[in-house]
Design a protein around this motif. Structure first.
Motif, PDB file in Angstrom:
ATOM      1  N   PRO A  32      79.697  -3.275  13.175  1.00  0.00           N
ATOM      2  CA  PRO A  32      80.178  -3.561  14.520  1.00  0.00           C
ATOM      3  C   PRO A  32      79.810  -2.438  15.486  1.00  0.00           C
ATOM      4  CG  PRO A  32      81.979  -2.881  13.089  1.00  0.00           C
ATOM      5  CD  PRO A  32      80.782  -3.074  12.215  1.00  0.00           C
ATOM      6  N   SER A  33      79.589  -2.804  16.742  1.00  0.00           N
ATOM      7  CA  SER A  33      79.273  -1.836  17.781  1.00  0.00           C
ATOM      8  C   SER A  33      80.502  -1.543  18.617  1.00  0.00           C
ATOM      9  CB  SER A  33      78.150  -2.368  18.680  1.00  0.00           C
ATOM     10  OG  SER A  33      76.958  -2.561  17.969  1.00  0.00           O
ATOM     11  N   VAL A  34      80.498  -0.399  19.282  1.00  0.00           N
ATOM     12  CA  VAL A  34      81.496  -0.064  20.280  1.00  0.00           C
ATOM     13  C   VAL A  34      80.768   0.380  21.538  1.00  0.00           C
ATOM     14  CG1 VAL A  34      83.240   0.606  18.594  1.00  0.00           C
ATOM     15  CG2 VAL A  34      81.681   2.334  19.511  1.00  0.00           C
ATOM     16  N   LEU A  35      81.504   0.415  22.653  1.00  0.00           N
ATOM     17  CA  LEU A  35      80.906   0.881  23.901  1.00  0.00           C
ATOM     18  C   LEU A  35      81.334   2.316  24.158  1.00  0.00           C
ATOM     19  CD1 LEU A  35      80.134  -0.870  27.119  1.00  0.00           C
ATOM     20  CD2 LEU A  35      81.550   1.191  27.278  1.00  0.00           C
ATOM     21  N   LEU A  36      80.378   3.175  24.461  1.00  0.00           N
ATOM     22  CA  LEU A  36      80.640   4.568  24.790  1.00  0.00           C
ATOM     23  C   LEU A  36      80.523   4.773  26.294  1.00  0.00           C
ATOM     24  CD1 LEU A  36      78.514   6.339  22.036  1.00  0.00           C
ATOM     25  CD2 LEU A  36      80.970   5.900  22.013  1.00  0.00           C
ATOM     26  N   GLU A  37      81.589   5.251  26.898  1.00  0.00           N
ATOM     27  CA  GLU A  37      81.573   5.669  28.297  1.00  0.00           C
ATOM     28  C   GLU A  37      81.437   7.188  28.280  1.00  0.00           C
ATOM     29  OE1 GLU A  37      84.390   5.144  32.278  1.00  0.00           O
ATOM     30  OE2 GLU A  37      85.229   4.852  30.274  1.00  0.00           O
ATOM     31  N   THR A  38      80.393   7.722  28.908  1.00  0.00           N
ATOM     32  CA  THR A  38      80.092   9.146  28.766  1.00  0.00           C
ATOM     33  C   THR A  38      80.093   9.849  30.114  1.00  0.00           C
ATOM     34  OG1 THR A  38      77.697   8.894  28.978  1.00  0.00           O
ATOM     35  CG2 THR A  38      78.632   8.610  26.779  1.00  0.00           C
ATOM     36  N   PHE A  39      80.490  11.135  30.085  1.00  0.00           N
ATOM     37  CA  PHE A  39      80.504  11.980  31.278  1.00  0.00           C
ATOM     38  C   PHE A  39      79.839  13.299  30.912  1.00  0.00           C
ATOM     39  CE2 PHE A  39      84.023   9.077  31.407  1.00  0.00           C
ATOM     40  CZ  PHE A  39      84.049   8.595  32.716  1.00  0.00           C
ATOM     41  N   ALA A  40      78.668  13.553  31.474  1.00  0.00           N
ATOM     42  CA  ALA A  40      77.948  14.799  31.224  1.00  0.00           C
ATOM     43  C   ALA A  40      78.343  15.798  32.311  1.00  0.00           C
ATOM     44  CB  ALA A  40      76.445  14.546  31.257  1.00  0.00           C
ATOM     45  N   CYS A  41      78.933  16.920  31.918  1.00  0.00           N
ATOM     46  CA  CYS A  41      79.618  17.783  32.889  1.00  0.00           C
ATOM     47  C   CYS A  41      79.158  19.240  32.831  1.00  0.00           C
ATOM     48  CB  CYS A  41      81.123  17.744  32.645  1.00  0.00           C
ATOM     49  SG  CYS A  41      81.854  16.081  32.755  1.00  0.00           S
ATOM     50  N   SER A  42      79.123  19.850  34.020  1.00  0.00           N
ATOM     51  CA  SER A  42      78.910  21.290  34.158  1.00  0.00           C
ATOM     52  C   SER A  42      80.100  21.865  34.910  1.00  0.00           C
ATOM     53  CB  SER A  42      77.614  21.569  34.930  1.00  0.00           C
ATOM     54  OG  SER A  42      76.493  21.098  34.227  1.00  0.00           O
ATOM     55  N   TYR A  43      80.704  22.908  34.348  1.00  0.00           N
ATOM     56  CA  TYR A  43      81.884  23.504  34.972  1.00  0.00           C
ATOM     57  C   TYR A  43      81.539  24.142  36.314  1.00  0.00           C
ATOM     58  CZ  TYR A  43      84.346  23.186  30.477  1.00  0.00           C
ATOM     59  OH  TYR A  43      84.945  22.741  29.322  1.00  0.00           O
ATOM     60  N   HIS A  44      82.496  24.061  37.248  1.00  0.00           N
ATOM     61  CA  HIS A  44      82.406  24.857  38.466  1.00  0.00           C
ATOM     62  C   HIS A  44      82.677  26.318  38.115  1.00  0.00           C
ATOM     63  CE1 HIS A  44      82.067  21.214  40.687  1.00  0.00           C
ATOM     64  NE2 HIS A  44      83.330  20.850  40.553  1.00  0.00           N
ATOM     65  N   THR A 121      87.753  19.010  40.575  1.00  0.00           N
ATOM     66  CA  THR A 121      87.953  20.435  40.825  1.00  0.00           C
ATOM     67  C   THR A 121      87.500  21.292  39.650  1.00  0.00           C
ATOM     68  OG1 THR A 121      90.221  20.477  39.945  1.00  0.00           O
ATOM     69  CG2 THR A 121      89.947  19.904  42.287  1.00  0.00           C
ATOM     70  N   VAL A 122      87.307  20.666  38.507  1.00  0.00           N
ATOM     71  CA  VAL A 122      86.960  21.399  37.290  1.00  0.00           C
ATOM     72  C   VAL A 122      85.450  21.417  37.033  1.00  0.00           C
ATOM     73  CG1 VAL A 122      87.254  21.475  34.776  1.00  0.00           C
ATOM     74  CG2 VAL A 122      89.180  20.847  36.238  1.00  0.00           C
ATOM     75  N   ALA A 123      84.793  20.281  37.232  1.00  0.00           N
ATOM     76  CA  ALA A 123      83.385  20.165  36.843  1.00  0.00           C
ATOM     77  C   ALA A 123      82.688  19.093  37.665  1.00  0.00           C
ATOM     78  CB  ALA A 123      83.273  19.825  35.355  1.00  0.00           C
ATOM     79  N   SER A 124      81.382  19.188  37.691  1.00  0.00           N
ATOM     80  CA  SER A 124      80.535  18.146  38.264  1.00  0.00           C
ATOM     81  C   SER A 124      80.000  17.297  37.125  1.00  0.00           C
ATOM     82  CB  SER A 124      79.383  18.778  39.045  1.00  0.00           C
ATOM     83  OG  SER A 124      78.496  17.786  39.538  1.00  0.00           O
ATOM     84  N   CYS A 125      80.238  15.981  37.186  1.00  0.00           N
ATOM     85  CA  CYS A 125      79.911  15.104  36.060  1.00  0.00           C
ATOM     86  C   CYS A 125      79.078  13.912  36.502  1.00  0.00           C
ATOM     87  CB  CYS A 125      81.183  14.583  35.387  1.00  0.00           C
ATOM     88  SG  CYS A 125      82.282  15.871  34.762  1.00  0.00           S
ATOM     89  N   GLU A 126      78.241  13.439  35.602  1.00  0.00           N
ATOM     90  CA  GLU A 126      77.500  12.199  35.780  1.00  0.00           C
ATOM     91  C   GLU A 126      77.871  11.269  34.627  1.00  0.00           C
ATOM     92  OE1 GLU A 126      73.454  13.647  35.861  1.00  0.00           O
ATOM     93  OE2 GLU A 126      73.481  13.635  38.051  1.00  0.00           O
ATOM     94  N   SER A 127      77.905   9.972  34.881  1.00  0.00           N
ATOM     95  CA  SER A 127      78.421   9.042  33.883  1.00  0.00           C
ATOM     96  C   SER A 127      77.416   7.958  33.523  1.00  0.00           C
ATOM     97  CB  SER A 127      79.712   8.384  34.392  1.00  0.00           C
ATOM     98  OG  SER A 127      80.268   7.545  33.406  1.00  0.00           O
ATOM     99  N   ASN A 128      77.584   7.429  32.302  1.00  0.00           N
ATOM    100  CA  ASN A 128      76.740   6.360  31.805  1.00  0.00           C
ATOM    101  C   ASN A 128      77.490   5.595  30.725  1.00  0.00           C
ATOM    102  OD1 ASN A 128      74.439   4.779  31.582  1.00  0.00           O
ATOM    103  ND2 ASN A 128      73.080   6.547  31.606  1.00  0.00           N
TER     104      ASN A 128
END
Length: 256
Positions: A32-44, A121-128
């Motif tokens: 079975p598959s699952v869906l991954l919601e991801t956030f790639a982040c760099s701290y401020h 306020t913690v990090a800059s993130c991009e999502s996929n």
């Protein structure tokens, strides 16, 4: 943590393989598959994991007030290699429908309106998002929310490689790793992007290990095994991969 920002798919380097434990990995059956919601982040500047977990605490508290159930989430912290990021946050949804339902509930709840700002306020993130499934699970692998050590591969398909070639490789992986006791507690995950960018990989493969020592022992046992060299050649003939290493911890669900 919710965002609508696009991502270059550095993020989908992976996911929380611990959430897949308990799934069968017989080659004849599609796991079975699952869906991954991801956030790639760099701290401020001046921010770190403590600040990220404080934002997590606020999200969990507000979700409880709103009656919104949050799917399990994990955070990877970069150790060696990989993209120029500090962390990757993974939320594991049962499927696309569950992802959509939680996203809608999150957006509709006034109690959760300030959550994105807290994380911002913690990090800059991009999502996929990506679909992921186990392609190998050791005979002693167990579900756990404890810390793990991740070996991740961002891979491009070699010219001419198709679905049948990938299926053959998965069967070969199961056959070889299944005969090496050092991999008895390891889980191997395949993730395929749904959303992507110009720098996306075709496929992401990552191994979930108990520790750095377990990972190193597995590498040594693989290199010394009778089937290891042939599998290595097979792997490299199908995929061209960049490898990175990460520490993982569960941050939502389980024992936080």
């Amino acid at each position: 943590m919710k965002t609508n920002k696009p991502i270059r798919m550095l993020a989908c380097l992976m996911a929380l393989g611990l959430a897949f434990s308990g799934f069968a990995t017989q080659a004849a059956d599609a796991p079975p598959s699952v869906l991954l919601e991801t956030f790639a982040c760099s701290y401020h500047d001046g921010k770190d994991m403590d600040d990220l977990l404080a934002a997590r605490d606020y999200m969990v508290k507000q979700a409880d007030k709103a009656g919104v159930s949050l799917a399990p989430s994990y955070v990877w912290s970069r150790f060696k290699g990989g993209p120029d990021l500090d962390t990757i946050w993974f939320t594991v949804h049962e499927d696309l429908t569950a992802f959509a339902a939680e996203s809608e509930a999150f957006g509709a709840a006034p109690e959760l309106a300030g959550v994105n700002a807290r994380f911002g306020t913690v990090a800059s993130c991009e999502s996929n998002i990506a679909m992921a499934r186990p392609i190998f699970e050791g005979s002693e692998a167990e579900p756990t929310g404890g810390p793990a050590f991740i070996s991740s591969n961002a891979c491009m398909l070699r010219d001419g490689v198709g679905a049948a070639d990938l299926a053959d490789l998965e069967g070969h992986i199961n056959g070889v790793l299944g005969g090496i006791s050092a991999y008895n507690k390891m889980t191997f995950i395949s993730a395929t992007p749904i959303t992507s960018g110009p720098n996306s990989a075709d496929l992401y493969l990552f191994a979930i290990n108990e520790s750095q020592s377990a990972w190193a022992a597995g590498i040594a046992a693989f290199q010394a095994s009778a089937g290891g060299p042939a599998l290595g050649r097979h792997f490299n003939s199908v995929l061209d991969c960049d490898t990175s290493l990460w520490f993982s911890q569960q941050v939502v669900g389980g024992e936080d």
